[in-house]
Design an enzyme around this catalytic site. Structure first.
Site, PDB file in Angstrom:
ATOM      1  CG  HIS A 117      38.573  42.193  31.248  1.00 58.68           C
ATOM      2  ND1 HIS A 117      38.994  43.368  30.653  1.00 58.68           N
ATOM      3  CD2 HIS A 117      37.260  42.359  31.518  1.00 58.68           C
ATOM      4  CE1 HIS A 117      37.959  44.191  30.568  1.00 58.68           C
ATOM      5  NE2 HIS A 117      36.898  43.608  31.092  1.00 58.68           N
ATOM      6  CG  HIS A 167      44.296  46.403  35.838  1.00 59.31           C
ATOM      7  ND1 HIS A 167      43.488  47.514  35.838  1.00 59.31           N
ATOM      8  CD2 HIS A 167      44.096  45.794  34.648  1.00 59.31           C
ATOM      9  CE1 HIS A 167      42.810  47.560  34.693  1.00 59.31           C
ATOM     10  NE2 HIS A 167      43.168  46.541  33.954  1.00 59.31           N
ATOM     11  CE  LYS A 184      41.570  50.820  30.533  1.00 56.22           C
ATOM     12  NZ  LYS A 184      42.297  49.856  31.386  1.00 56.22           N
TER      13      LYS A 184
END
Ligand SMILES: *[C@@H]1O[C@H](CO)[C@@H](O)[C@H](O)[C@H]1NC(C)=O
Ligand SMILES: *[C@@H]1O[C@H](CO)[C@@H](O)[C@H](O)[C@H]1NC(C)=O
Ligand SMILES: *[C@@H]1O[C@H](CO)[C@@H](O)[C@H](O)[C@H]1NC(C)=O
Length: 133
Positions: A125, A32, A57
């Protein structure tokens, strides 16, 4: 069990939990955080990091920022989702349809607050854009 072996077990457990934590933070960074301002979704999403259960994904958000800044969102937070107090520049890659890899992706950019799940002061996350779900 004597106190010594209890301590040993406790130490091992602590060590293990620490290991998995830093691995989650490491994976979060890999997936990320980016230092480049323009992302080619089709290219980057072909990386094994984004192949989940053999499939591309569905969506991945890239944060154009430093690891230190992103980690700061979780400062002092043990176990909770947190919405950032500042906005980040984001690149969002969305799968157009499923094919054998590489899948085609569309990309869009957005500047917004991000929600991350924090564990022991580390983001582990990516939870949402603009608000915490
Ligand atoms: C950006 O990250 C890549 C890969 O981690 C690294 O090779 C490159 O030197 C970095 N560029 C800047 C400007 O920090
Ligand atoms: C992304 O990379 C692919 C393959 O290298 C290229 O064909 C495509 O034009 C690139 N897309 C953008 C928006 O640069
Ligand atoms: C996608 O990744 C696979 C596996 O690493 C590789 O064989 C393939 O050439 C890549 N395709 C593109 C278009 O980058």
């Amino acid at each position: 069990m004597c106190a010594k072996s209890l301590l040993l077990v406790f130490g091992i457990l602590l060590g293990l939990s620490h290991l998995s934590l830093s691995q989650n933070w490491a994976t979060f960074q890999e997936q990320h955080i980016t230092n480049t301002s323009s992302i080619n979704c089709s290219n980057i999403m072909n990386n094994s990091l984004y192949i989940v259960g053999g499939q591309c994904k569905k969506v991945n958000t890239f944060i154009a920022s430093s690891a230190t800044t992103v980690k700061g969102i979780c400062s002092g937070v043990t176990d909770k989702k947190v919405l950032s107090s500042t906005k980040f520049q984001l690149d969002i890659c969305t799968r157009i349809f499923i094919t054998p890899r590489p899948c085609p992706y569309s990309s869009r950019t957005e500047t917004n607050y991000i929600c991350v799940k924090c564990e022991n002061q580390y983001p582990v996350h990516f939870a949402g854009i603009g608000q915490c779900p």
